[in-house]
Design a protein around this motif. Structure first.
Motif, PDB file in Angstrom:
ATOM      1  N   TYR A 104      23.317   7.639  13.438  1.00 19.48           N
ATOM      2  CA  TYR A 104      24.711   7.203  13.415  1.00 19.48           C
ATOM      3  C   TYR A 104      24.818   5.763  12.925  1.00 19.48           C
ATOM      4  O   TYR A 104      25.659   5.434  12.072  1.00 19.48           O
ATOM      5  CB  TYR A 104      25.309   7.352  14.808  1.00 19.48           C
ATOM      6  CG  TYR A 104      26.650   6.702  15.004  1.00 19.48           C
ATOM      7  CD1 TYR A 104      27.766   7.106  14.281  1.00 19.48           C
ATOM      8  CD2 TYR A 104      26.807   5.678  15.937  1.00 19.48           C
ATOM      9  CE1 TYR A 104      29.006   6.514  14.465  1.00 19.48           C
ATOM     10  CE2 TYR A 104      28.042   5.077  16.137  1.00 19.48           C
ATOM     11  CZ  TYR A 104      29.133   5.496  15.400  1.00 19.48           C
ATOM     12  OH  TYR A 104      30.350   4.898  15.582  1.00 19.48           O
ATOM     13  N   GLU A 105      23.947   4.891  13.443  1.00 13.56           N
ATOM     14  CA  GLU A 105      23.966   3.486  13.016  1.00 13.56           C
ATOM     15  C   GLU A 105      23.584   3.361  11.547  1.00 13.56           C
ATOM     16  O   GLU A 105      24.141   2.532  10.823  1.00 13.56           O
ATOM     17  CB  GLU A 105      23.028   2.663  13.895  1.00 13.56           C
ATOM     18  CG  GLU A 105      23.469   2.532  15.344  1.00 13.56           C
ATOM     19  CD  GLU A 105      24.852   1.900  15.489  1.00 13.56           C
ATOM     20  OE1 GLU A 105      25.195   1.005  14.689  1.00 13.56           O
ATOM     21  OE2 GLU A 105      25.590   2.309  16.404  1.00 13.56           O
ATOM     22  N   LYS A 108      26.584   4.375   9.063  1.00 15.47           N
ATOM     23  CA  LYS A 108      27.732   3.480   8.888  1.00 15.47           C
ATOM     24  C   LYS A 108      27.614   2.603   7.637  1.00 15.47           C
ATOM     25  O   LYS A 108      28.591   2.504   6.870  1.00 15.47           O
ATOM     26  CB  LYS A 108      27.954   2.659  10.150  1.00 15.47           C
ATOM     27  CG  LYS A 108      28.491   3.506  11.304  1.00 15.47           C
ATOM     28  CD  LYS A 108      28.951   2.678  12.479  1.00 15.47           C
ATOM     29  CE  LYS A 108      27.808   2.153  13.302  1.00 15.47           C
ATOM     30  NZ  LYS A 108      28.274   1.475  14.548  1.00 15.47           N
ATOM     31  N   LYS A 136      29.389  12.037  16.163  1.00 13.41           N
ATOM     32  CA  LYS A 136      29.674  10.643  16.523  1.00 13.41           C
ATOM     33  C   LYS A 136      30.572   9.999  15.468  1.00 13.41           C
ATOM     34  O   LYS A 136      31.512   9.269  15.799  1.00 13.41           O
ATOM     35  CB  LYS A 136      28.365   9.871  16.689  1.00 13.41           C
ATOM     36  CG  LYS A 136      27.428  10.444  17.748  1.00 13.41           C
ATOM     37  CD  LYS A 136      26.099   9.698  17.781  1.00 13.41           C
ATOM     38  CE  LYS A 136      25.060  10.408  18.631  1.00 13.41           C
ATOM     39  NZ  LYS A 136      25.469  10.520  20.043  1.00 13.41           N
ATOM     40  N   LEU A 137      30.291  10.271  14.204  1.00 15.11           N
ATOM     41  CA  LEU A 137      31.130   9.739  13.133  1.00 15.11           C
ATOM     42  C   LEU A 137      32.545  10.305  13.209  1.00 15.11           C
ATOM     43  O   LEU A 137      33.517   9.621  12.894  1.00 15.11           O
ATOM     44  CB  LEU A 137      30.521  10.070  11.769  1.00 15.11           C
ATOM     45  CG  LEU A 137      29.212   9.376  11.395  1.00 15.11           C
ATOM     46  CD1 LEU A 137      28.653   9.982  10.109  1.00 15.11           C
ATOM     47  CD2 LEU A 137      29.425   7.873  11.222  1.00 15.11           C
ATOM     48  N   GLY A 139      34.195  10.880  15.696  1.00  9.86           N
ATOM     49  CA  GLY A 139      34.930  10.195  16.753  1.00  9.86           C
ATOM     50  C   GLY A 139      35.503   8.868  16.291  1.00  9.86           C
ATOM     51  O   GLY A 139      36.116   8.146  17.071  1.00  9.86           O
ATOM     52  N   THR A 140      35.291   8.540  15.011  1.00  9.49           N
ATOM     53  CA  THR A 140      35.862   7.351  14.395  1.00  9.49           C
ATOM     54  C   THR A 140      36.828   7.798  13.309  1.00  9.49           C
ATOM     55  O   THR A 140      37.008   8.993  13.086  1.00  9.49           O
ATOM     56  CB  THR A 140      34.761   6.476  13.757  1.00  9.49           C
ATOM     57  OG1 THR A 140      34.293   7.103  12.548  1.00  9.49           O
ATOM     58  CG2 THR A 140      33.580   6.295  14.710  1.00  9.49           C
ATOM     59  N   GLU A 141      37.404   6.837  12.624  1.00 15.51           N
ATOM     60  CA  GLU A 141      38.258   7.169  11.479  1.00 15.51           C
ATOM     61  C   GLU A 141      37.651   6.607  10.199  1.00 15.51           C
ATOM     62  O   GLU A 141      38.364   6.318   9.232  1.00 15.51           O
ATOM     63  CB  GLU A 141      39.676   6.658  11.718  1.00 15.51           C
ATOM     64  CG  GLU A 141      40.347   7.380  12.888  1.00 15.51           C
ATOM     65  CD  GLU A 141      41.750   6.902  13.176  1.00 15.51           C
ATOM     66  OE1 GLU A 141      42.114   5.803  12.729  1.00 15.51           O
ATOM     67  OE2 GLU A 141      42.505   7.642  13.849  1.00 15.51           O
ATOM     68  N   ASP A 142      36.318   6.470  10.203  1.00 18.19           N
ATOM     69  CA  ASP A 142      35.612   5.951   9.028  1.00 18.19           C
ATOM     70  C   ASP A 142      35.510   6.984   7.917  1.00 18.19           C
ATOM     71  O   ASP A 142      35.288   6.644   6.759  1.00 18.19           O
ATOM     72  CB  ASP A 142      34.202   5.483   9.416  1.00 18.19           C
ATOM     73  CG  ASP A 142      34.219   4.286  10.354  1.00 18.19           C
ATOM     74  OD1 ASP A 142      35.227   3.542  10.342  1.00 18.19           O
ATOM     75  OD2 ASP A 142      33.233   4.091  11.093  1.00 18.19           O
ATOM     76  N   GLU A 158      31.686  14.628  23.397  1.00 10.33           N
ATOM     77  CA  GLU A 158      31.676  14.232  21.988  1.00 10.33           C
ATOM     78  C   GLU A 158      32.713  15.014  21.198  1.00 10.33           C
ATOM     79  O   GLU A 158      33.390  14.463  20.322  1.00 10.33           O
ATOM     80  CB  GLU A 158      30.277  14.431  21.399  1.00 10.33           C
ATOM     81  CG  GLU A 158      29.261  13.400  21.896  1.00 10.33           C
ATOM     82  CD  GLU A 158      27.852  13.687  21.419  1.00 10.33           C
ATOM     83  OE1 GLU A 158      27.118  12.727  21.135  1.00 10.33           O
ATOM     84  OE2 GLU A 158      27.476  14.875  21.352  1.00 10.33           O
ATOM     85  N   LYS A 163      38.329  12.826  16.101  1.00 11.26           N
ATOM     86  CA  LYS A 163      39.635  12.322  15.669  1.00 11.26           C
ATOM     87  C   LYS A 163      40.065  12.812  14.287  1.00 11.26           C
ATOM     88  O   LYS A 163      41.157  12.465  13.831  1.00 11.26           O
ATOM     89  CB  LYS A 163      39.616  10.792  15.641  1.00 11.26           C
ATOM     90  CG  LYS A 163      39.398  10.126  16.986  1.00 11.26           C
ATOM     91  CD  LYS A 163      39.394   8.615  16.823  1.00 11.26           C
ATOM     92  CE  LYS A 163      39.208   7.931  18.173  1.00 11.26           C
ATOM     93  NZ  LYS A 163      39.179   6.445  18.022  1.00 11.26           N
TER      94      LYS A 163
END
Length: 240
Positions: A104-105, A108, A136-137, A139-142, A158, A163
């Protein structure tokens, strides 16, 4: 090496397999295929067998042919699982080095690098381990859309945190993520009315069927192609 040699049995996992090229992106080697002037990108996060797997690259080329720039990063730093049945292989030790949290890190800056190249929308598909990273990604808006295929161990929390538009494609016969769990996830996802989602369970297939199918089994090929079409259609709808 010709593209056809990439799909021998057993496959030759040469980094020259596929129609694309291997280049560095955000400090990682990555297989990159598709139109360089596209503003729409798709990232494929491999299962534990790595970014060189020929059938994964074949899928990357297929998605690229629809107009996406497709990137398959080497999140394992040249250390994929080669033979899980080897008595000297320790799954626990490998996962300690290559945890989904680290994936995940690492993902990004890949996303940031694509945005810096002018990408206006990004979709991500994750296979098994890759799905553990992708949830995990999501769960973001990236990113704009997600497709999780034959998930690894992901949790209800999770899924509740997701989102963005997300599809989960699972196997009826899966020792890692049983169909009963997929049904629970379907209930959780269907309650999220703010974005589109769905969970689909493929009958008669096992974990990994979408990119690790038997070339001599017409039924297996058909199921894999159906999953791949679902993946592509999801991105055509939500990554634009």
């Amino acid at each position: 090496m010709s593209s056809s040699q990439c799909f021998e049995n057993p496959p030759n996992l040469s980094s020259t397999c596929g129609e694309g090229r291997v280049e560095e992106l955000a400090g990682l080697k990555a297989y990159v295929t598709g139109p360089s002037d596209s503003k729409l990108a798709v990232i494929l996060i491999a299962d534990v067998f790595g970014y060189e797997a020929p059938k994964l690259r074949k899928l990357a080329d297929k998605v690229a042919s629809a107009g996406f720039l497709v990137v398959v990063p080497d999140f394992y730093y040249g250390d994929p699982v080669v033979d899980p049945s080897n008595p000297n292989f320790s799954r626990e030790a490998w996962l300690k080095t290559h945890s989904p949290d680290k994936g995940y890190e690492d993902a990004k800056p890949v996303i940031a690098a694509l945005k810096s190249k002018g990408m206006s929308a990004i979709g991500v598909a994750g296979f098994c381990w890759g799905g553990m990273v992708l949830v995990k990604l999501a769960g973001t808006e990236d990113i704009q859309a997600a497709v999780i295929l034959h998930p690894g161990h992901i949790t209800e929390d999770e899924i509740k945190a997701v989102k963005i538009p997300t599809a989960i494609l699972g196997a009826e016969n899966d020792h890692i993520f049983p169909a009963e769990e997929l049904i629970k996830f379907r209930e959780i996802m269907s309650a999220k009315t703010e974005f589109e989602s769905y969970v689909k369970i493929f009958p008669g297939v096992r974990h990994g069927w979408s990119v690790r199918y038997n070339d001599d089994d017409e039924s297996a090929i058909k199921s894999a192609e159906e999953a791949q079409e679902d993946l592509l259609n999801w991105f055509l709808k939500h990554v634009k």
